[in-house]
Design an enzyme around this catalytic site. Structure first.
Site, PDB file in Angstrom:
ATOM      1  N   ASP A 126       0.862  -1.160   0.043  1.00  0.00           N
ATOM      2  CA  ASP A 126       0.035  -0.270   0.055  1.00  0.00           C
ATOM      3  C   ASP A 126       0.878   1.153  -0.213  1.00  0.00           C
ATOM      4  O   ASP A 126       0.396   2.356  -0.268  1.00  0.00           O
ATOM      5  CB  ASP A 126      -0.983  -0.053   1.073  1.00  0.00           C
ATOM      6  CG  ASP A 126      -2.048  -1.164   1.103  1.00  0.00           C
ATOM      7  OD1 ASP A 126      -2.462  -1.312  -0.053  1.00  0.00           O
ATOM      8  OD2 ASP A 126      -2.594  -1.481   2.042  1.00  0.00           O
ATOM      9  N   LYS A 182      -6.194  -2.728  -6.930  1.00  0.00           N
ATOM     10  CA  LYS A 182      -6.604  -2.058  -5.634  1.00  0.00           C
ATOM     11  C   LYS A 182      -7.817  -1.163  -5.872  1.00  0.00           C
ATOM     12  O   LYS A 182      -8.558  -1.525  -6.692  1.00  0.00           O
ATOM     13  CB  LYS A 182      -5.231  -1.461  -4.961  1.00  0.00           C
ATOM     14  CG  LYS A 182      -4.057  -2.200  -4.953  1.00  0.00           C
ATOM     15  CD  LYS A 182      -4.092  -3.254  -3.913  1.00  0.00           C
ATOM     16  CE  LYS A 182      -4.052  -2.834  -2.248  1.00  0.00           C
ATOM     17  NZ  LYS A 182      -3.810  -3.895  -1.406  1.00  0.00           N
ATOM     18  N   ARG A 215      -3.324   1.453  -9.656  1.00  0.00           N
ATOM     19  CA  ARG A 215      -2.294   2.364  -9.213  1.00  0.00           C
ATOM     20  C   ARG A 215      -1.089   2.448  -9.869  1.00  0.00           C
ATOM     21  O   ARG A 215      -0.315   3.574 -10.064  1.00  0.00           O
ATOM     22  CB  ARG A 215      -1.908   2.040  -7.666  1.00  0.00           C
ATOM     23  CG  ARG A 215      -3.082   2.141  -6.662  1.00  0.00           C
ATOM     24  CD  ARG A 215      -2.904   1.601  -5.143  1.00  0.00           C
ATOM     25  NE  ARG A 215      -3.875   2.201  -4.297  1.00  0.00           N
ATOM     26  CZ  ARG A 215      -4.152   1.773  -3.077  1.00  0.00           C
ATOM     27  NH1 ARG A 215      -3.109   0.979  -2.657  1.00  0.00           N
ATOM     28  NH2 ARG A 215      -5.085   2.221  -2.319  1.00  0.00           N
TER      29      ARG A 215
END
Length: 202
Positions: free
Chosen positions: A80, A107, A111
């Site tokens: 993350d 996600k 990303r």
């Protein structure tokens, strides 16, 4: 949450930031290990145990970072945190290469694609691969949009929005993020924190 003020300090000239009460479980500290490998002035102090978990305070200072090849096996310990890591890589000297990050495409958003597009809009040199990004850093030179103040599409992804808010601190002319509202769900005090850091540095 600690990732964002730490990277903000590392890329913003004159910064010296202490982040308190940071969880230091080895399964979640991959970002800090990578930043130190890049030459970050990142000091761990006041190490202790809280509720059976290792905790410490982190002192981060503006640093001359160097690009690195990121081993794929570190991904689970910082999956993350890669968006804000990419921001740090864009300010490093030399090239940072990442791979094995397929999970980032599924996600809250894709990303990898959003970070590649957004970093390019503020003048970074980024090559998008299927499972990672290759970023040729600016060696500490400020990023800047080519045509006025660029607008970054976060696509309702809180970590993309926060990562580019951090990038904006070291972007000449700043940048605009299309929507910061998703940040409230994961880090309600984020904008106020960033404002305090910016005002303290002014």
């Amino acid at each position: 949450s600690a990732a964002f003020p730490v990277v903000a300090a590392l890329i913003t000239p004159g910064s010296d930031v202490t982040v308190t009460n940071v969880g230091m479980n080895p399964t979640r500290t991959g970002l800090f290990r990578l930043l130190r490998a890049m030459g970050a002035d990142l000091t761990i102090i006041n190490e202790r145990e809280v509720g059976g978990e290792p905790v410490a305070d982190l002192v981060a200072r503006h640093s001359a970072l160097t690009g690195i090849d990121v081993p794929p096996d570190i991904a689970p310990s910082m999956i993350d945190e890669f968006p804000v890591f990419f921001v740090a890589a864009a300010h490093a000297s030399g090239t940072t290469r990442t791979s094995g990050l397929d999970e980032l495409r599924v996600k809250e958003s894709d990303r990898l694609a959003l970070m590649a597009q957004g970093l390019a809009r503020i003048g970074a040199s980024v090559e998008e691969k299927e499972d990672g990004l290759i970023i040729a850093g600016r060696g500490g030179d400020p990023l800047s949009g080519s045509n006025g103040t660029p607008t970054i599409a976060a696509e309702l992804d809180h970590r993309i929005a926060m990562s580019f808010a951090v990038a904006g601190l070291a972007t000449r002319g700043g940048l605009i993020i299309d929507d910061m509202s998703p940040v409230a769900t994961s880090f309600p005090g984020f904008t106020a924190m960033l404002d305090r850091l910016r005002d303290a540095a002014a």
